[in-house]
Write an enzyme that holds these catalytic residues in place. Sequence first.
Site, PDB file in Angstrom:
ATOM      1  N   TYR A 175       0.821  -1.212   0.000  1.00 34.17           N
ATOM      2  CA  TYR A 175       0.000   0.000   0.000  1.00 34.17           C
ATOM      3  C   TYR A 175       0.854   1.261   0.000  1.00 34.17           C
ATOM      4  CZ  TYR A 175      -4.780  -1.690   0.758  1.00 34.17           C
ATOM      5  OH  TYR A 175      -6.022  -2.230   0.618  1.00 34.17           O
ATOM      6  N   LYS A 182       2.629 -15.451   2.527  1.00 34.15           N
ATOM      7  CA  LYS A 182       2.788 -16.154   1.239  1.00 34.15           C
ATOM      8  C   LYS A 182       4.275 -16.465   1.098  1.00 34.15           C
ATOM      9  CE  LYS A 182       1.228 -17.665  -2.754  1.00 34.15           C
ATOM     10  NZ  LYS A 182       0.309 -18.831  -2.875  1.00 34.15           N
ATOM     11  N   ASP A 228      -3.601 -18.096   0.392  1.00 36.09           N
ATOM     12  CA  ASP A 228      -4.630 -18.732  -0.445  1.00 36.09           C
ATOM     13  C   ASP A 228      -5.383 -19.796   0.352  1.00 36.09           C
ATOM     14  OD1 ASP A 228      -2.233 -20.164  -0.400  1.00 36.09           O
ATOM     15  OD2 ASP A 228      -2.352 -20.815  -2.488  1.00 36.09           O
ATOM     16  N   ASP A 288      -6.657  -6.680   4.007  1.00 36.36           N
ATOM     17  CA  ASP A 288      -7.763  -5.997   3.330  1.00 36.36           C
ATOM     18  C   ASP A 288      -8.722  -7.028   2.749  1.00 36.36           C
ATOM     19  OD1 ASP A 288      -9.213  -3.870   2.084  1.00 36.36           O
ATOM     20  OD2 ASP A 288      -8.190  -4.335   0.200  1.00 36.36           O
ATOM     21  N   ASP A 331     -12.585  -8.514   4.418  1.00 34.37           N
ATOM     22  CA  ASP A 331     -13.860  -8.445   3.697  1.00 34.37           C
ATOM     23  C   ASP A 331     -14.502  -9.822   3.633  1.00 34.37           C
ATOM     24  OD1 ASP A 331     -13.741  -5.707   3.090  1.00 34.37           O
ATOM     25  OD2 ASP A 331     -14.466  -6.037   1.047  1.00 34.37           O
TER      26      ASP A 331
END
Length: 353
Positions: A138, A188, A220, A244, A248
């Site tokens: 970001y 990851k 994942d 993020d 959600d």
Amino acid sequence: MKICVLPGDGIGPEITAEALRVLAALRSDGLPIETEQALIGGSAVDAEGVPLPQSTLRLAGEADAVLLGAVGGPQWDGLPRDQRPERGLLGIRKSLELFANLRPAILYPELANASTLKPEVVAGLDIMIVRELTGDIYFGQPRGIEQRDGETVGFNTMIYSEAEIRRIARVAFGIAMKRDRRLCSVDKMNVLECTQLWRDVVTDEAKAFPEVRLTHMLVDNAAMQLVRNPKQFDVMVTGNMFGDILSDEASMLTGSIGMLPSASLDASNKGMYEPSHGSAPDIAGKGLANPLATILSVAMMLRYTFGQEEAAQRVEAAVKRVLSDGLRTADIFEEGTRKVGTTQIGDAVLAAL
Ligand code: IPM
Ligand code: MG
């Protein structure tokens, strides 16, 4: 208790108005609450040409806590990147060093049918996602869109320092200590060096919290496990971008993003509190929006910034009472309950309070 209120755009002003009424009620019951309002997001762009005016940043910096409604809307989507409403949000997070984003996903028993998942998969769900909020891709440099060898390329930088990882890990371990003492760190590391460092540092930090059971999961797989068996998680900690996305996803396990608050804290527990949902431009100004996530954000503020656990629980109990009384805004309405608007559900919360 100085609170800077930033209503923002879309439904932001309507939902923060209800939260302000809750704050006023707590003030008349003796809490020394002072509030001041300022502009952020698209409404700040319209009034002052920038999404985060200096005056807003100053007010927010001087306050003990910030209560934010929501930012953004289609009318500002065409603006240059540095004038977009979202920039106001990212700017205030970075300026106030709000590196620890706490996003709970709780399924209220009264709303068990709101989830698209089978009730037995989500019943009793109570997850806390701890998202790092001021680093990662970001904010990483270099970034941009430029010409290379006659071709246009876009690029961003995923970057974390050991210190940044350590401080968010410490927050997450601390929260796990107050809950079921299970922490799942998401990365990851099979592909990205940046997140190999993440895993190494979180593993090292675990030595200071021997009572917490630390596990690691690739992002994942974590996305998959969240819908397969979400109750396996207690606290999850991850970087800005993965957080993020996963937050959600987790919010929708509860079926109602309109119910979920969030806190973004700095190193001294000063914080910004906001609903997890967006500005919902489609229903803005119609008195239909659900203010409960914003009201529950006030509860988080009382708990994390002001250490007022009793008042926090009082607000949460009032919200639960309204749900068990059968009142619902349109987003959480189902057959057999009573559909009401923003101010009516606010009235009910005040009465229950
Ligand atoms: C969030 C939002 C923001 C983010 C956007 C609006 C910049 O999606 O708070 O999750 O990506 O952090
Ligand atoms: Mg998001």
